[in-house]
Design a protein around this motif. Structure first.
Motif, PDB file in Angstrom:
ATOM      1  N   CYS A 100     -13.122  -9.512   5.981  1.00  0.00           N
ATOM      2  CA  CYS A 100     -13.924 -10.057   7.075  1.00  0.00           C
ATOM      3  C   CYS A 100     -13.801 -11.574   7.040  1.00  0.00           C
ATOM      4  CB  CYS A 100     -15.377  -9.622   6.916  1.00  0.00           C
ATOM      5  SG  CYS A 100     -16.441 -10.278   8.208  1.00  0.00           S
ATOM      6  N   ARG A 124      -5.699 -10.175   8.873  1.00  0.00           N
ATOM      7  CA  ARG A 124      -6.903 -10.690   9.533  1.00  0.00           C
ATOM      8  C   ARG A 124      -7.809 -11.327   8.482  1.00  0.00           C
ATOM      9  NH1 ARG A 124     -11.932  -8.534  11.458  1.00  0.00           N
ATOM     10  NH2 ARG A 124     -12.543 -10.312  10.170  1.00  0.00           N
ATOM     11  N   LYS A 129     -17.241 -17.908  11.010  1.00  0.00           N
ATOM     12  CA  LYS A 129     -17.877 -16.589  11.144  1.00  0.00           C
ATOM     13  C   LYS A 129     -19.126 -16.664  12.022  1.00  0.00           C
ATOM     14  CE  LYS A 129     -16.623 -13.461   9.713  1.00  0.00           C
ATOM     15  NZ  LYS A 129     -15.535 -12.581  10.247  1.00  0.00           N
ATOM     16  N   HIS A 270     -15.989  -2.490  12.331  1.00  0.00           N
ATOM     17  CA  HIS A 270     -17.214  -2.997  12.953  1.00  0.00           C
ATOM     18  C   HIS A 270     -17.884  -1.934  13.814  1.00  0.00           C
ATOM     19  CE1 HIS A 270     -15.283  -6.738  11.703  1.00  0.00           C
ATOM     20  NE2 HIS A 270     -16.519  -7.179  11.567  1.00  0.00           N
ATOM     21  N   GLU A 296     -11.090  -3.773   8.185  1.00  0.00           N
ATOM     22  CA  GLU A 296     -11.518  -4.688   7.116  1.00  0.00           C
ATOM     23  C   GLU A 296     -11.252  -4.069   5.749  1.00  0.00           C
ATOM     24  OE1 GLU A 296     -14.552  -7.708   9.391  1.00  0.00           O
ATOM     25  OE2 GLU A 296     -15.434  -6.314   7.951  1.00  0.00           O
ATOM     26  N   ASP A 307     -19.858  -8.609   5.575  1.00  0.00           N
ATOM     27  CA  ASP A 307     -19.471  -7.226   5.888  1.00  0.00           C
ATOM     28  C   ASP A 307     -18.964  -6.447   4.668  1.00  0.00           C
ATOM     29  OD1 ASP A 307     -20.295  -7.514   8.474  1.00  0.00           O
ATOM     30  OD2 ASP A 307     -18.291  -7.748   9.333  1.00  0.00           O
ATOM     31  N   GLN A 310     -18.757  -2.424   4.762  1.00  0.00           N
ATOM     32  CA  GLN A 310     -17.757  -1.683   5.542  1.00  0.00           C
ATOM     33  C   GLN A 310     -16.329  -1.906   5.061  1.00  0.00           C
ATOM     34  OE1 GLN A 310     -18.984  -3.470   9.207  1.00  0.00           O
ATOM     35  NE2 GLN A 310     -17.174  -4.736   9.418  1.00  0.00           N
TER      36      GLN A 310
HETATM   37 MN    MN Z   1     -16.499  -8.576   9.863  1.00  0.00          MN
END
Ligand code: MN
Ligand code: PEP
Length: 346
Positions: A100, A124, A129, A270, A296, A307, A310
């Motif tokens: 993330c 990524r 953020k 997400h 992610e 995050d 996740q």
């Molecule tokens: Mn994220």
């Protein structure tokens, strides 16, 4: 109705405006860089041929009046968007993966190497953020972008990262391979306009409370500035269901692809906030004919600064890629891998 001109020649344009006027209609040229297109309002459908036959008119197009550039009928196909050696919107399903946010150089390098080796085509990671609480980790900021550029280059992967302000676009343009517009900024129109005037492709996430029409109109902002390299990303919308972080709206992602000339990917991380749902939803996107997924992954999920819940462990990401590769032949697709040859942009 819209007219596409053979060339943006003023003499032809004047004659077309006069002819439209004589028919009780109004023909208006689109501004640069779309001045080879004209919008015609108020023309009875049965008289469209009369304008189509005028000198300088290449063809007439029935396009959505509010979003003619995004309308699929303009090109009649999905236009591939190149990022590094990968093309999103072509035959290959393209997987973007990474943390993330960028936390440390070592963790980014470790995660990046793991996702590359598992077959991710694009790294990524966020430096700027958009956090719901101002007290949460806000990202490393500009130094994070430079760190990301170094790590991505050393890994040989192209990189996508979020930009939140129109004023940051020029500062970041030489360091990124693709700009991400986050869900919260989908309707940041000055940002969309700034991204329309620069050369990098744009990953446009759908706002959690935005309709298909609003999403496509946000893309139209970017295209109106001349940048056609937009990839749409469905990342889950807010519904009454609270079992997942959001609700992955696969049906609307499919409609977005059918109605536009833009590739569409999904973000199952997400959309659900649940590592266990990433593989089945990425597989669903592949089976649905979408163009890729952004996932992610963190080398040490428990240490992630945003995050964390996740993030997939690298081993779980390997398993996601294995499942996608196993499914792809049944869907007539292939999954892009770092060793795949570079396809032509269509
Ligand atoms: Mn994220
Ligand atoms: C992200 O990609 O980390 C992110 C903030 O996504 P979204 O804008 O979809 O919430």
């Amino acid at each position: 109705m819209f007219l596409q001109l053979e060339q943006p020649d003023d003499a032809f344009v004047d004659a077309i405006e006069d002819a439209a006027d004589a028919l009780g209609a109004v023909a208006t040229r689109l501004p640069e860089p779309w001045s080879h297109m004209m919008r015609v309002d108020g023309l009875p459908a049965e008289r469209a041929d009369e304008l189509a036959r005028l000198p300088g008119v290449a063809r007439t197009l029935a396009l959505h009046p509010d979003r003619p550039l995004v309308d699929r009928a303009r090109l009649g196909r999905t236009r591939g968007v190149r990022i590094g050696d990968a093309v999103v919107g072509g035959d290959e399903f393209v997987v973007f993966a990474g943390p993330c946010s960028i936390d440390t150089r070592d963790l980014l390098l470790e995660t990046g190497a793991a996702v590359r080796d598992a077959g991710a085509a694009v790294l990524r990671a966020g430096a700027h953020k958009p956090r719901t609480s101002p007290w949460e980790f806000q990202g490393l900021g500009d130094p994070g972008v430079s760190l990301l550029r170094h790590v991505a280059t050393s890994l040989g992967l192209p990189v996508v990262t979020e930009v939140m302000s129109p004023y940051a676009v020029d500062l970041m343009v030489d360091e990124v391979d693709m700009f991400q517009v986050g869900a919260r900024n989908m309707q940041n129109y000055p940002l969309l306009r700034a991204l329309g005037r620069q050369p990098r492709p744009v990953l446009l996430k759908r706002g959690a409370g935005c309709t298909l029409s609003e999403w496509l109109l946000a893309a139209e902002y970017v295209l109106s500035g001349g940048n056609e390299d937009v990839v749409l990303c469905e990342r889950g919308i807010r519904t009454f269901e609270s079992a997942n972080r959001n609700t992955l709206d696969l049906a609307t992602a499919i409609l977005a692809r059918e109605q536009s000339c833009l590739p569409v990917i999904v973000d199952p991380s997400h959309a659900t906030g649940r590592p266990a749902l990433v593989a089945p939803l990425a597989a669903a996107a592949l089976a649905a004919g979408l163009d890729g997924a952004i996932i992610e992954v963190h080398a040490q999920p428990r240490a992630a600064l945003s995050d964390a819940a996740q993030a997939l462990e690298p081993a779980a990401f390997v398993e996601v890629m294995r499942r996608l590769r196993a499914l792809a032949p049944a869907c007539g697709r292939t999954v892009r891998s770092a060793s795949s040859p570079a396809p032509d942009v269509s």
